[in-house]
Design a protein around this motif. Structure first.
Motif, PDB file in Angstrom:
ATOM      1  N   GLU A 138       0.889  -0.862   0.146  1.00  0.00           N
ATOM      2  CA  GLU A 138       0.112  -0.134   0.135  1.00  0.00           C
ATOM      3  C   GLU A 138       0.628   0.821   0.252  1.00  0.00           C
ATOM      4  N   GLY A 139       1.615   1.171   0.549  1.00  0.00           N
ATOM      5  CA  GLY A 139       2.469   2.581   0.965  1.00  0.00           C
ATOM      6  C   GLY A 139       3.193   2.894  -0.468  1.00  0.00           C
ATOM      7  N   ARG A 140       3.466   1.914  -1.313  1.00  0.00           N
ATOM      8  CA  ARG A 140       4.873   1.731  -2.076  1.00  0.00           C
ATOM      9  C   ARG A 140       3.980   1.959  -3.256  1.00  0.00           C
ATOM     10  N   LEU A 200       1.777   6.320  -7.478  1.00  0.00           N
ATOM     11  CA  LEU A 200       0.390   7.551  -7.529  1.00  0.00           C
ATOM     12  C   LEU A 200       0.438   8.913  -7.259  1.00  0.00           C
ATOM     13  N   GLU A 201       0.999   9.030  -6.140  1.00  0.00           N
ATOM     14  CA  GLU A 201       1.283  10.863  -5.694  1.00  0.00           C
ATOM     15  C   GLU A 201       2.392  11.258  -6.295  1.00  0.00           C
ATOM     16  N   ILE A 253       0.827   1.379 -11.075  1.00  0.00           N
ATOM     17  CA  ILE A 253       0.973   0.643 -10.464  1.00  0.00           C
ATOM     18  C   ILE A 253       0.993  -0.470 -10.779  1.00  0.00           C
ATOM     19  N   ASP A 254       1.531  -0.790 -11.765  1.00  0.00           N
ATOM     20  CA  ASP A 254       2.295  -2.425 -12.700  1.00  0.00           C
ATOM     21  C   ASP A 254       3.155  -2.679 -12.029  1.00  0.00           C
ATOM     22  N   ALA A 255       4.139  -1.170 -12.039  1.00  0.00           N
ATOM     23  CA  ALA A 255       5.848  -1.097 -11.809  1.00  0.00           C
ATOM     24  C   ALA A 255       6.037  -1.138 -10.554  1.00  0.00           C
ATOM     25  N   VAL A 256       4.337  -1.935  -9.506  1.00  0.00           N
ATOM     26  CA  VAL A 256       4.988  -1.856  -8.287  1.00  0.00           C
ATOM     27  C   VAL A 256       4.821  -2.817  -8.286  1.00  0.00           C
ATOM     28  N   LEU A 257       3.932  -3.488  -9.132  1.00  0.00           N
ATOM     29  CA  LEU A 257       3.388  -4.868  -8.453  1.00  0.00           C
ATOM     30  C   LEU A 257       4.497  -5.658  -8.988  1.00  0.00           C
ATOM     31  N   SER A 258       4.847  -5.067 -10.149  1.00  0.00           N
ATOM     32  CA  SER A 258       5.757  -6.229 -10.642  1.00  0.00           C
ATOM     33  C   SER A 258       7.076  -6.242  -9.941  1.00  0.00           C
TER      34      SER A 258
END
Length: 372
Positions: free
Chosen positions: A270-272, A277-278, A292-297
């Protein structure tokens, strides 16, 4: 010693004089006709009886019929079976948080044209406030938000008197949970809600105290839905709770992307995600998903519990076909096609498999095999 007084018997003239004085005294009392010698209550009752008209059987039957109709009307109003034309100004369309976020302008334009041409075919549903508000509003909208907004737009556009009111059913005052259920049921039937909208209304309904918690809200709002669908709603509810204030294009989240995002949130991202997004407000839905996908990956796969034993996990195969019977996907899932005497079998293997993904696959397969 005092001298005793001698009593004398009254004469006939004395008795007549006493009776005459009594008559004069009673006739002077309020409510009595002069010269009357009866009690006031008896006189009033007699006059009422004398003035009463004897009704015919037809008149008495008419009175009974009217009384029965009035009772049925009261019962219909109390049960929410009576339609009324209510002024738009007396209805608050936002008395409840709506599950619809955006209204399609094309759909609203079509609805306005339909109402202008053929009138309102289906009434809206409202509930009456315990006490009218200071601004004159007496009702809160339960269902029919788009119909209300369409008639409101026609009133503002044409200024025609016929659009100043709208036909409505006044429902009995119900508990908040049943009001939310009614609203969701209508929109589930009349328009397909997005996954995010379903999760959002479940969270808001729980926050407003209509349900014990989000789990209870999902189970009761979507009581007739399958277990898999309720699981998806819970995933999108979590997205709304943790990222609802950050997402610019939440309705653009597809089922697959939403479930992937929910899995990342469960993994503690969540924090990342909020930071990503901010940092750069997205221009469109695809740009937002790319962030979002860049973080999830970058998230690590869940650690394997060594106590479970088993063979070491093999490295992910290269995506693509391996022969004519095996397909490796970039997501690490392998699909194998086999055949026996009963038909063709598809076997899915890979760490990314879960019940939600399989439910989605079954829906896609069904859509391909259904007759047009």
């Amino acid at each position: 010693m005092a001298k005793r007084r001698k009593l004398e018997t009254p004469s006939a003239d004395d008795l007549l004089r006493i009776e005459e004085e009594f008559r004069r005294e009673t006739s002077s009392r309020p409510g009595l006709t002069p010269g009357a010698t009866v009690a006031p209550i008896a006189q009033v009752a007699g006059e009422a009886a004398a003035q009463a008209e004897v009704s015919s059987p037809e008149i008495r039957a008419g009175h009974a019929h009217n009384a029965a109709e009035a009772k049925r009307l009261q019962e219909a109003r109390a049960d929410g079976r009576l339609m009324s034309d209510l002024p738009l100004s007396e209805i608050d369309p936002h008395a409840m948080i709506r599950d619809r976020i955006d209204l399609s302008e094309d759909e609203m334009s079509e609805l306005r044209q339909s109402i202008a041409a053929s009138g309102l075919r289906l009434p809206i549903e409202v509930f009456e406030f315990a006490t009218p508000r200071a601004d004159g509003v007496r009702y809160g909208l339960v269902s029919g938000y788009r119909r209300y907004m369409a008639v409101l737009a026609l009133r503002d556009l044409t200024e025609a008197a016929k659009y100043a009111s709208i036909r409505a059913i006044v429902r009995p005052r119900t508990e908040a949970d049943q009001a939310f259920v009614s609203m969701v049921e209508e929109n589930e039937v009349r328009s397909e809600l997005s996954h995010f909208e379903r999760g959002r209304i479940a969270v808001i309904a729980a926050q407003q105290g209509a349900f014990v918690n989000v789990e209870d809200a999902v189970n009761r709002l979507y009581a007739t839905a399958s277990k898999a669908k309720r699981s998806k709603v819970r995933s999108f509810a979590m997205i709304f709770e943790e990222l609802g204030d950050m997402l610019t294009f939440p309705e653009a989240l597809t089922e697959k992307r939403g479930l992937s995002l929910a899995q990342g949130l469960r993994a503690g991202a969540e924090g990342r995600l909020r930071a990503a997004l901010e940092q750069h407000p997205p221009a469109d839905a695809e740009a937002e998903w790319a962030q979002i996908d860049a973080v999830l990956s970058t998230l690590d796969a869940p650690a394997r519990d060594k106590r479970r034993g088993g063979r070491p996990r093999a490295s992910a195969p290269i995506s693509g076909w391996q022969g004519a019977e095996t397909l490796h996907t970039s997501a690490g899932i392998t699909i194998r096609r086999m055949q026996d005497d009963k038909g063709i079998l598809l076997r899915f293997e890979g760490r990314g498999l879960d019940s939600e993904l399989m439910d989605s696959l079954m829906q896609e397969i069904r859509a391909l095999l259904e007759k047009p």
